[in-house]
Design an enzyme around this catalytic site. Structure first.
Site, short mmCIF file in Angstrom:
data_model
loop_
_atom_site.label_atom_id
_atom_site.label_comp_id
_atom_site.label_asym_id
_atom_site.label_seq_id
_atom_site.Cartn_x
_atom_site.Cartn_y
_atom_site.Cartn_z
N GLU A 250 -3.10 8.91 -6.70
CA GLU A 250 -1.70 8.55 -6.53
C GLU A 250 -1.30 7.45 -7.50
OE1 GLU A 250 -1.48 9.23 -1.72
OE2 GLU A 250 -1.62 7.23 -2.54
N CYS B 119 2.00 1.04 -10.26
CA CYS B 119 0.77 0.81 -9.49
C CYS B 119 -0.19 1.96 -9.77
CB CYS B 119 1.11 0.73 -8.00
SG CYS B 119 -0.34 0.61 -6.96
N CYS C 258 -12.65 5.85 -2.69
CA CYS C 258 -13.09 4.46 -2.79
C CYS C 258 -14.29 4.27 -1.88
CB CYS C 258 -11.95 3.53 -2.37
SG CYS C 258 -12.38 1.77 -2.48
N CYS D 145 -12.56 -0.14 3.71
CA CYS D 145 -11.66 -1.03 4.49
C CYS D 145 -10.99 -0.19 5.58
CB CYS D 145 -10.61 -1.66 3.58
SG CYS D 145 -11.32 -2.66 2.26
N CYS E 91 -7.26 1.22 5.14
CA CYS E 91 -6.85 1.86 3.89
C CYS E 91 -7.11 3.37 3.91
CB CYS E 91 -7.58 1.21 2.73
SG CYS E 91 -7.12 1.91 1.15
N GLY F 219 -9.05 2.97 -5.05
CA GLY F 219 -10.26 2.55 -5.75
C GLY F 219 -10.43 1.06 -5.85
N GLU F 220 -11.66 0.66 -6.16
CA GLU F 220 -11.96 -0.75 -6.39
C GLU F 220 -12.15 -0.92 -7.90
OE1 GLU F 220 -11.90 -3.77 -5.08
OE2 GLU F 220 -12.78 -4.41 -6.96
N SER G 225 -6.28 -5.92 -8.68
CA SER G 225 -6.45 -6.28 -7.27
C SER G 225 -7.86 -5.89 -6.85
CB SER G 225 -5.41 -5.52 -6.43
OG SER G 225 -5.57 -5.83 -5.07
N SER H 274 -7.71 -9.30 -2.36
CA SER H 274 -7.42 -8.79 -1.03
C SER H 274 -8.24 -9.60 -0.05
CB SER H 274 -7.78 -7.29 -0.96
OG SER H 274 -6.86 -6.55 -1.70
N LEU H 275 -7.63 -10.61 0.51
CA LEU H 275 -8.33 -11.56 1.37
C LEU H 275 -8.41 -11.01 2.81
CD1 LEU H 275 -9.55 -14.43 1.50
CD2 LEU H 275 -7.23 -15.29 1.92
N HIS H 276 -7.24 -10.78 3.38
CA HIS H 276 -7.09 -10.08 4.67
C HIS H 276 -7.72 -10.73 5.90
CE1 HIS H 276 -5.22 -7.22 2.15
NE2 HIS H 276 -6.25 -6.48 1.85
N CYS I 277 -1.32 2.82 0.27
CA CYS I 277 -2.52 3.35 -0.33
C CYS I 277 -3.01 4.68 0.27
CB CYS I 277 -3.58 2.29 -0.13
SG CYS I 277 -4.63 2.10 -1.52
#
Ligand code: SAH
Length: 348
Positions: free
Chosen positions: A91, A104, A111, A115, A118, A158-159, A190, A213-215, A333
């Site tokens: 995407e 984006c 991924c 998480c 996500c 993805g990371e 990110s 991405s702390l979260h 996402c």
């Protein structure tokens, strides 16, 4: 077949020269691809017929194919579900902001990070995107939007720091004046906190903006919602981000998803404020979680979100609640891909 997309000017020139074609054809090819958006070799009329035929026989410029598109009711967010040459789907989102177009981009198919909130990671990692596929998303959107792209975030599926080389190489190409001429300051990577490559990126000498991405504000909650938290403790992640800030002097962005009953207590807001205070000029982006039938997580009430924000803000930190631009069009996402069913991807 030689894929020409994603190649730098010097790489294209090398390809030309190694096939006994004059070097200057490399620059002409770059201009066709990134300035004129001509991808059919027979339309490259500056080239003699013999060269057009040679290119057609030996080379390709492969853009992703559009499978589905959704445009927000206000018309300012446009999301594409794209299919790659092996049938994988990714995407890309184009957001028209008041300052210009922001895109984006995805960095992997699926991924590995897992998480819980996500949608992109639900089926695991399928594969890394190539440089051509990362750049291809930008090229495709540039042709559709027909106006310049102001900024770019690697915040799709993805990371990116797990697909480090291809991501950085793609950004270097996108930065080139002969490609999109987007400054590194207007590019954001990110990451969920893939520590070793935060250091590596810092030492790259490119003033790319880092978004973490702390979260969560403690390891217990972070591990519950982000498996990567078990691999790298919060202290280690923040130490790496400090190194990134000290090395690049770039303002850090923190992303913090707001999930009701999970990470939004007043204590956590205070702790987030204290974390933010350690990073001069940082910005904290609070993101109301986007749920769906598979992700049964809910955003807090507006009142609770505002209280959370006010507490963070009381530490003198810049903090905003993200406008839910993509919500109406499933821009969160992986959600458009999920909504269209998953084309068979073979996971090893
Ligand atoms: N792996 C990278 C980049 C992809 S995820 C990273 O972790 O940063 C990027 C961002 O997508 C997350 O920080 C979060 O802001 C957003 N996101 C993912 N799932 C979401 C959801 N269900 N609701 C709202 N935002 C989400």
């Amino acid at each position: 077949m030689i894929e020409l997309l994603g190649k730098s000017l010097s790489e294209l020139q090398e390809i030309m020269v190694s096939h006994k074609i004059p070097k200057f054809r490399g620059k002409q090819l770059i201009d066709y691809i990134y300035s004129r958006f001509i991808f059919d070799f027979q339309d490259m009329t500056q080239f003699p017929k013999s060269l057009r035929d040679w290119l057609e026989k030996h080379c390709t410029i492969t853009l992703p194919t559009i499978i589905a598109e959704s445009i927000s009711p206000e018309g300012n967010t446009r999301k594409l579900l794209l299919e790659l040459s092996d049938g994988s789907r990714i995407e890309t989102v184009l957001m028209a902001q008041h300052y210009g177009n922001s895109i984006c981009v995805s960095s992997q198919v699926g991924c590995a990070m897992g998480c819980v909130f996500c949608a992109s990671t639900q089926g695991g990692l399928f594969r890394d995107l190539t440089v051509a596929e990362i750049v291809g998303q930008v090229v495709l959107f540039r042709t559709l939007a027909d106006e310049a792209i102001h900024s770019l975030v690697i915040m799709g599926a993805g990371e990116p720091l797990q697909n480090y080389n291809n991501t950085v190489q793609a950004l270097q190409l996108i930065h080139e004046p002969y490609a999109f001429n987007i400054s590194y300051r207007k590019m954001t990577i990110s990451t969920c906190g893939w520590v070793p490559n935060i250091y590596k990126l810092a030492d790259e000498g490119l003033p790319i903006t880092l978004a973490l991405s702390l979260h969560a504000t403690n390891d217990t909650v972070r591990r519950q919602i982000m498996p990567v938290g078990a691999r790298y403790a919060l202290d280690e992640v923040l130490e790496a981000v400090t190194y990134y800030y000290n090395t690049t002097q770039r303002r850090i962005t923190f992303e913090y998803i707001l999930i009701n009953d999970v990470n939004v207590s007043q204590d956590e807001a205070h702790q987030l404020g204290r974390i933010g205070k350690q990073f001069p000029n940082c910005h904290i982006n609070l993101i109301p979680v986007n749920g769906n039938e598979h992700i049964q997580l809910y955003k807090p009430s507006n009142k609770d979100m505002n209280t959370f924000k006010d507490i963070v803000s009381s530490y003198g930190v810049s903090v905003t609640i993200r406008k839910e631009m993509g919500d109406a069009i499933q821009a969160a996402c992986g959600q458009l891909k999920a909504a269209h069913g998953r084309k068979e991807e073979i996971h090893e």
